[in-house]
Write an enzyme that holds these catalytic residues in place. Structure first.
Site, PDB file in Angstrom:
ATOM      1  N   ASP A 289      40.659  75.808  66.195  1.00  0.00           N
ATOM      2  CA  ASP A 289      40.335  76.500  67.447  1.00  0.00           C
ATOM      3  C   ASP A 289      41.431  76.231  68.479  1.00  0.00           C
ATOM      4  O   ASP A 289      41.536  75.123  69.001  1.00  0.00           O
ATOM      5  CB  ASP A 289      38.986  76.018  67.989  1.00  0.00           C
ATOM      6  CG  ASP A 289      38.538  76.798  69.219  1.00  0.00           C
ATOM      7  OD1 ASP A 289      39.314  77.652  69.695  1.00  0.00           O
ATOM      8  OD2 ASP A 289      37.423  76.557  69.706  1.00  0.00           O
ATOM      9  N   ASP A 308      37.520  68.444  71.082  1.00  0.00           N
ATOM     10  CA  ASP A 308      36.760  69.432  70.318  1.00  0.00           C
ATOM     11  C   ASP A 308      37.274  69.598  68.890  1.00  0.00           C
ATOM     12  O   ASP A 308      38.210  70.361  68.621  1.00  0.00           O
ATOM     13  CB  ASP A 308      36.776  70.790  71.028  1.00  0.00           C
ATOM     14  CG  ASP A 308      35.657  71.699  70.538  1.00  0.00           C
ATOM     15  OD1 ASP A 308      35.220  71.524  69.385  1.00  0.00           O
ATOM     16  OD2 ASP A 308      35.225  72.583  71.296  1.00  0.00           O
TER      17      ASP A 308
END
Length: 450
Positions: A289, A308
């Protein structure tokens, strides 16, 4: 602890399939009404309106962006993914939708936050903290982050998942796909079922915070000898499958580097590109991502903060080899080898090469010319993008030759493209060949182009 009931961005997340389906239904009705009004207006003016023109009106753009932001979860995440993947190639109207989705989502109102944490930690969870920031320090598609301090003084970042996100992933993905079909943005002949299945799988993994915590710790271990990167420490006491607790790490948004000296920007982007190469060719796993919010910068130390790890994917050996062959061919300035490597890996389909070989070869030549230019690669120079777009227009318009690459390539390329987009924003200048030679055991000697 204080609460903020008057926050204008506090909107309850629709929970349950029926509730979320109703939101999509209202969105479809609103869009249809907007299309009818726009069609009537154009007909009254003597025009023959196209479906796309009626669909992508300013009113419909606002409806879609607002509703997806309200839904959050997989619906909003898919919008963000399309935005990052498409880069500069989206129509202006869709770019506006996606730009809005890249902004912080509406936060949960305090009452809903209380309900979620009570489910995860028990009704008396507040007694475990001396301070819990009621207003999130960040809010995104799947969860929002709060800063908190338990009684022993630990400074924690607590990511709380929006309610109903995991249960609604399949239906959200199907509904977004239906909107894309209705808008005629995708040809009906294109089989996107495998891609939708992979999107659902990845989103389910991203919604598993215990899994993310394991990869957070694994990346800390993998990068233990690289002090240039800072990764939070997992806090197991407060982590559940829907709450992720970790040490709070100071840092500024990576985009703030746009005003930093050239050398600072170049060093930061060099570190990020080096990390991508290590993920693919050394770690055999990649955090796929490229959302800019996942990267922060510490001005005092010059270190990069990595956040993340929910989108971490394993990289298969054949995928690694495919990239090696493609890179070797590119840096040998061998057009035919690049074309063959791209076809073998699945980047491009046979139908496109058969019908549009001259244009594809021309696009390859443009890329080779940029990559093999001596010295630093200037990511702020986007002139070659216009040239690529011009050559690719006819190929892209031929829907019969549209091709979906293997999902592994899509997610890896998404990360690479995201880093290139960030480098463009920061106007970074990097010796790409040198970075590749450091991390790959391949011959980068330039030979005559075929």
């Amino acid at each position: 602890m204080t609460t903020d009931n008057n926050d204008p961005k506090g909107r309850s997340v629709p929970r349950g399939r029926l509730s979320r389906f109703g939101q999509f239904g209202r969105l479809a009705s609103g869009v249809a009404g907007g299309m009818m009004a726009e069609g009537a207006r154009r007909l009254a003016n003597g025009e023959r309106p196209a479906m796309r023109d009626m669909m992508l009106t300013p009113g419909n753009v606002s409806r879609v962006a607002d509703r997806l932001s309200h839904l959050r979860g997989a619906a909003m995440k898919l919008g963000q993914m399309i935005s990052m993947d498409a880069g500069d190639m989206l129509p202006p109207e869709l770019s506006e939708i996606m730009a809005r989705l890249r902004q912080n989502a509406h936060r949960m109102p305090p009452q809903q936050l209380q309900e979620v944490l009570a489910e995860q930690w028990g009704e008396d969870w507040r007694k475990r903290f001396t301070r819990f920031g009621a207003t999130p320090i960040a809010a995104a598609s799947i969860g929002q982050v709060h800063r908190a301090m338990p009684h022993d003084g630990r400074d924690l970042a607590i990511k709380v998942q929006y309610p109903g996100v995991r249960e609604s992933i399949d239906s959200d993905v199907d509904n977004v796909a239906a909107l894309l079909r209705i808008s005629n943005l995708l040809p009906r002949e294109l089989d996107i079922a495998p891609l939708l299945a992979e999107a659902k799988k990845q989103l389910r993994e991203e919604a598993d915070y215990v899994r993310e915590g394991k990869y957070l710790t694994l990346f800390r271990d993998l990068l233990a000898g690289s002090p240039e990167y800072v990764i939070p420490v997992l806090d197991k006491e407060f982590t559940t499958d829907q709450v992720l607790a970790m040490s709070f790490v100071e840092g500024k948004a990576i985009e703030t580097l746009v005003d930093a000296p050239q050398e600072t920007r170049d060093v930061a982007m060099r570190l990020l590109f080096q990390l991508v190469l290590r993920e693919i060719f050394e770690f055999d796993m990649i955090q796929s991502d490229p959302n800019f919010a996942n990267y922060r910068y510490q001005p005092d130390t010059g270190k990069l903060v990595l956040l993340d790890f929910g989108a971490t994917r394993l990289v298969e050996a054949d995928t690694t080899e495919a990239y090696k062959h493609l890179i070797q061919a590119a840096f040998n300035d061998d057009r035919a080898a690049v074309r063959n490597a791209a076809l073998a890996a699945g980047f491009v389909g046979e139908a496109a090469i058969k019908k549009h070989r001259a244009r594809i070869d021309s696009m390859i030549d443009i890329i080779l010319g940029e990559l093999n230019r001596p010295g630093l690669f200037d990511f702020s120079d986007r002139s070659f993008v216009a040239a690529l777009t011009e050559q690719g227009m006819d190929v892209a318009a031929d829907r019969a030759t549209w091709h979906i690459p293997p999902t592994d390539l899509l997610f890896i390329q998404r990360k690479i493209s995201g880093m290139a987009l960030l480098a463009s924003r920061l106007k970074a200048k990097i010796d790409v060949r040198a970075i590749l030679s450091e991390h790959l055991d391949i011959d980068l000697a330039t030979e005559n182009k075929v």
